[in-house]
Design a protein around this motif. Structure first.
Motif, short mmCIF file in Angstrom:
data_model
loop_
_atom_site.label_atom_id
_atom_site.label_comp_id
_atom_site.label_asym_id
_atom_site.label_seq_id
_atom_site.Cartn_x
_atom_site.Cartn_y
_atom_site.Cartn_z
N TYR A 50 0.91 -1.25 0.02
CA TYR A 50 -0.10 0.05 -0.01
C TYR A 50 0.71 1.23 -0.07
O TYR A 50 0.41 2.23 -0.82
CB TYR A 50 -0.93 -0.11 1.19
N PHE A 51 2.02 1.25 0.56
CA PHE A 51 2.95 2.59 0.69
C PHE A 51 3.54 2.68 -0.63
O PHE A 51 3.88 3.93 -0.97
CB PHE A 51 3.84 2.09 1.94
N GLU A 52 3.82 1.74 -1.49
CA GLU A 52 4.25 1.83 -2.72
C GLU A 52 3.09 2.84 -3.56
O GLU A 52 3.68 3.71 -4.29
CB GLU A 52 4.30 0.62 -3.73
N TYR A 53 1.82 2.60 -3.59
CA TYR A 53 0.78 3.28 -4.29
C TYR A 53 0.87 4.84 -3.65
O TYR A 53 0.47 5.58 -4.38
CB TYR A 53 -0.31 2.73 -4.03
N ALA A 54 1.40 5.01 -2.47
CA ALA A 54 1.41 6.39 -1.77
C ALA A 54 2.24 7.08 -2.66
O ALA A 54 1.92 8.29 -2.84
CB ALA A 54 1.83 6.28 -0.35
N TYR A 55 3.25 6.44 -3.18
CA TYR A 55 4.25 7.11 -3.97
C TYR A 55 3.62 7.58 -5.27
O TYR A 55 4.08 8.91 -5.72
CB TYR A 55 5.65 6.32 -4.18
N LEU A 56 2.66 6.82 -5.80
CA LEU A 56 2.11 7.20 -6.95
C LEU A 56 1.28 8.41 -6.65
O LEU A 56 0.94 9.34 -7.45
CB LEU A 56 1.35 6.10 -7.58
N ALA A 87 3.00 11.38 -6.51
CA ALA A 87 3.61 12.10 -7.77
C ALA A 87 2.21 12.73 -8.55
O ALA A 87 2.53 13.86 -9.30
CB ALA A 87 3.92 11.01 -8.79
N VAL A 88 1.23 12.11 -8.36
CA VAL A 88 0.06 12.77 -9.10
C VAL A 88 -0.41 14.12 -8.64
O VAL A 88 -0.60 15.16 -9.21
CB VAL A 88 -1.30 11.96 -9.09
N PHE A 89 0.04 14.08 -7.43
CA PHE A 89 -0.66 15.44 -6.51
C PHE A 89 0.24 16.46 -6.88
O PHE A 89 0.37 17.65 -7.33
CB PHE A 89 -0.43 15.22 -4.98
N PHE A 90 1.90 16.24 -6.87
CA PHE A 90 2.88 17.25 -7.44
C PHE A 90 2.67 17.67 -9.17
O PHE A 90 2.84 18.56 -9.36
CB PHE A 90 4.22 16.72 -7.10
N LEU A 91 2.30 16.75 -9.48
CA LEU A 91 2.37 17.02 -10.95
C LEU A 91 0.90 17.88 -11.27
O LEU A 91 0.94 18.95 -11.86
CB LEU A 91 1.82 15.62 -11.82
#
Length: 65
Positions: free
Chosen positions: A7-13, A16-20
């Protein structure tokens, strides 16, 4: 424990979407800050794939034992 790492892996995605989104939002007003956010997007995507590969390697090692 591996379930939490997955689940923490998907937190990185998500990060990334938020910063984009933020970089697109402020592109015309603060270009240098937008570049910083794009850098964070790249780092977040890299961390997603790195953590994913590392977790799978650990899972394979635990299966063989």
């Amino acid at each position: 424990m591996s379930k939490y790492f997955k689940y923490f892996e998907y937190a990185y995605l998500f990060i990334a979407v938020f910063f984009l989104y933020e970089s697109i939002r402020i592109w015309n007003t603060e270009r240098s800050r937008a570049y910083l956010f794009i850098f964070f997007v790249v780092i977040s995507i890299f961390m997603f794939f790195f953590k994913r590969r590392f977790r799978r390697k650990i899972e394979e090692r635990n299966k063989q034992e």
